[in-house]
Design a protein around this motif. Sequence first.
Motif, mmCIF file in Angstrom:
data_model
loop_
_atom_site.group_PDB
_atom_site.id
_atom_site.type_symbol
_atom_site.label_atom_id
_atom_site.label_comp_id
_atom_site.label_asym_id
_atom_site.label_seq_id
_atom_site.Cartn_x
_atom_site.Cartn_y
_atom_site.Cartn_z
ATOM 1 N N SER A 126 0.821 -1.203 0.000
ATOM 2 C CA SER A 126 0.000 0.000 0.000
ATOM 3 C C SER A 126 0.859 1.258 0.000
ATOM 4 O O SER A 126 0.572 2.229 -0.713
ATOM 5 N N ASN A 127 1.934 1.238 0.782
ATOM 6 C CA ASN A 127 2.820 2.412 0.849
ATOM 7 C C ASN A 127 3.571 2.636 -0.466
ATOM 8 O O ASN A 127 3.757 3.773 -0.899
ATOM 9 N N LEU A 128 4.019 1.542 -1.086
ATOM 10 C CA LEU A 128 4.784 1.670 -2.326
ATOM 11 C C LEU A 128 3.899 1.948 -3.534
ATOM 12 O O LEU A 128 4.358 2.518 -4.529
ATOM 13 N N LYS A 179 -6.371 -7.594 -5.053
ATOM 14 C CA LYS A 179 -7.800 -7.393 -5.306
ATOM 15 C C LYS A 179 -8.360 -6.311 -4.393
ATOM 16 O O LYS A 179 -9.156 -5.473 -4.821
ATOM 17 N N ARG A 180 -7.960 -6.337 -3.139
ATOM 18 C CA ARG A 180 -8.465 -5.340 -2.201
ATOM 19 C C ARG A 180 -7.936 -3.948 -2.516
ATOM 20 O O ARG A 180 -8.634 -2.951 -2.340
ATOM 21 N N LEU A 181 -6.676 -3.872 -2.960
ATOM 22 C CA LEU A 181 -6.063 -2.581 -3.223
ATOM 23 C C LEU A 181 -6.252 -2.096 -4.659
ATOM 24 O O LEU A 181 -5.875 -0.984 -4.997
ATOM 25 N N ALA A 203 -12.079 -7.721 -7.426
ATOM 26 C CA ALA A 203 -13.258 -8.055 -6.632
ATOM 27 C C ALA A 203 -14.293 -6.940 -6.771
ATOM 28 O O ALA A 203 -13.958 -5.759 -6.788
ATOM 29 N N HIS A 204 -15.566 -7.326 -6.824
ATOM 30 C CA HIS A 204 -16.636 -6.350 -7.026
ATOM 31 C C HIS A 204 -16.627 -5.321 -5.906
ATOM 32 O O HIS A 204 -16.635 -5.662 -4.720
ATOM 33 N N GLY A 205 -16.586 -4.083 -6.308
ATOM 34 C CA GLY A 205 -16.637 -3.026 -5.324
ATOM 35 C C GLY A 205 -15.369 -2.826 -4.541
ATOM 36 O O GLY A 205 -15.363 -2.153 -3.522
ATOM 37 N N ALA A 206 -14.249 -3.407 -4.997
ATOM 38 C CA ALA A 206 -12.996 -3.266 -4.254
ATOM 39 C C ALA A 206 -12.571 -1.814 -4.212
ATOM 40 O O ALA A 206 -12.706 -1.080 -5.177
ATOM 41 N N LYS A 207 -12.034 -1.405 -3.085
ATOM 42 C CA LYS A 207 -11.526 -0.039 -2.954
ATOM 43 C C LYS A 207 -10.289 0.116 -3.819
ATOM 44 O O LYS A 207 -9.384 -0.700 -3.769
ATOM 45 N N GLN A 208 -10.256 1.148 -4.626
ATOM 46 C CA GLN A 208 -9.142 1.366 -5.533
ATOM 47 C C GLN A 208 -8.100 2.252 -4.882
ATOM 48 O O GLN A 208 -8.398 3.372 -4.463
ATOM 49 N N VAL A 209 -6.879 1.744 -4.791
ATOM 50 C CA VAL A 209 -5.802 2.548 -4.245
ATOM 51 C C VAL A 209 -5.639 3.826 -5.045
ATOM 52 O O VAL A 209 -5.378 4.896 -4.524
#
Length: 502
Positions: A346-348, A364-366, A434-440
């Motif tokens: 997430s940081n990189l 998928k989450r990011l 993944a459906h609705g995953a939060k986009q970094v």
Amino acid sequence: MKLSVWTYEGPPHVGAMRVATAMNGLHYVLHAPQGDTYADLLFTMIERRNHRPPVTYTTFQARDLGSDTAKLFRDACQAAYERFKPQAMIVGASCTAELIQDDPGGLGAALGLPIPVIPLELPSYQRKENFGADETFLQIVRTLAKPTDRSARVSCNLIGPTALGFRHRDDITEITALLNDMGVEVNVTAPYGATPADITRLGAAHFNVLMYPETGESACRWMERTLDQPYTRTIPIGVGATKDFVEEVAALTGCIPRLDTDRLRLPWYSASVDSTYLTGKRVFIFGDGTHVATATRIAREEMGFEVVGIGCFNREMARPIRALAKDIGVEALISDDYLEVEGRISNLAPELILGTQMERHIGKRLGIPCAVISAPVHVQDFPARYSPQMGVEGANVIFDTWVHPLVMGLEEHLLHMFREDPEFNDAAGPSHHAHGAKQVSDAPDPIGAQIIWLDEAERELRKVPFFVRGKARRNTEAFAEARGDSQISVETLYEAKAHYAR
């Protein structure tokens, strides 16, 4: 110990199961309670094997702890021998059974069975799965392998492939063909597909090919000392490493280095105009040490990526991975905590992740594309098709595996261009995540938490392709903060773009 949703490695007795399941004619008697009898799920469901693992459990229960659990173990050994008639038997305890200290090795030896009974001392609370596989195979080799006459033709042993290994089955086929082209025969492949009788023939080979250091290096070191067999250090994953491997084999044997590169597609594409889409892509790499090291070389030298971070979960490989990280100017992450790995990613904010099935879920989450390069893996990474990682065809497979997530990113950009079409919904996120995953890429950066984006600027930012939008947001906020601006307008956005384009 700690509870975890995911784990990169199981306890060491799972590593022993990987060796036992890979071999034929070998049986594993495991002193374990009912809760530790999950090996069938690992091998039949994930690897999709058509045979259950050759493991017999004592399956003691709580009420048995007040009686003679040692007798349960002796009975299990005797029953396993009579039922399966193995050529050899390995015996040990699971992490739970280790606490009751029944000494499976001593009990197994005292039975007087007419086959070798090999005790395993696997420290369940200090070491993990890869160590368990490496140590188990070492003990099998130490017990069964003996000096013998060398084969008439130049030959080698393929050392390290196990059950539940990442593409091990296909790597064996690829490396066998590569060696045969050089006139080198394969004497024994072990543990995968070998019998205890085959292990006694290891000494007939002129040298060993170490395919996977995590599961075979200790045995190779022992055979180098005891059987006078050198072993290869180069892991032939990637074009450059495969060429180096061929040269190393030639130096060991005196054979002419020969490599059929007609099937190679990666070098041509990497030099083509289309490859400009890949150049400079920021990549984070995580997995077992061997696959991380080889992937780092491929990413930097053969694909033109920028490696922004590397790491591994197996601490036995920490030293070489830290050295590699220092060489390429990044910080190594040695951890088996997937939350720590997720935090680093997430940081990189890389544009591509190369990792395990855990990193695939993290991606998928990011909202970051991910290609799997290492175990632990899911059932989809045991394909029915031929899909090696090593050798010439392995390089082609790797190229496809890595590029496709990025190409899908370009496709998502096209979807964004048509986001006003009633068939598409911009808020739904990329279709391959993944459906609705939060986009970094859409998330506000902590750097700009106090900076306000004006509506017009936000709308303009949405026109930037999603896979670089996060970088555009961060750059603009850093630019505004450096100027002391508290608001970002469209003008600020374009001034920032011009500033970073210089």
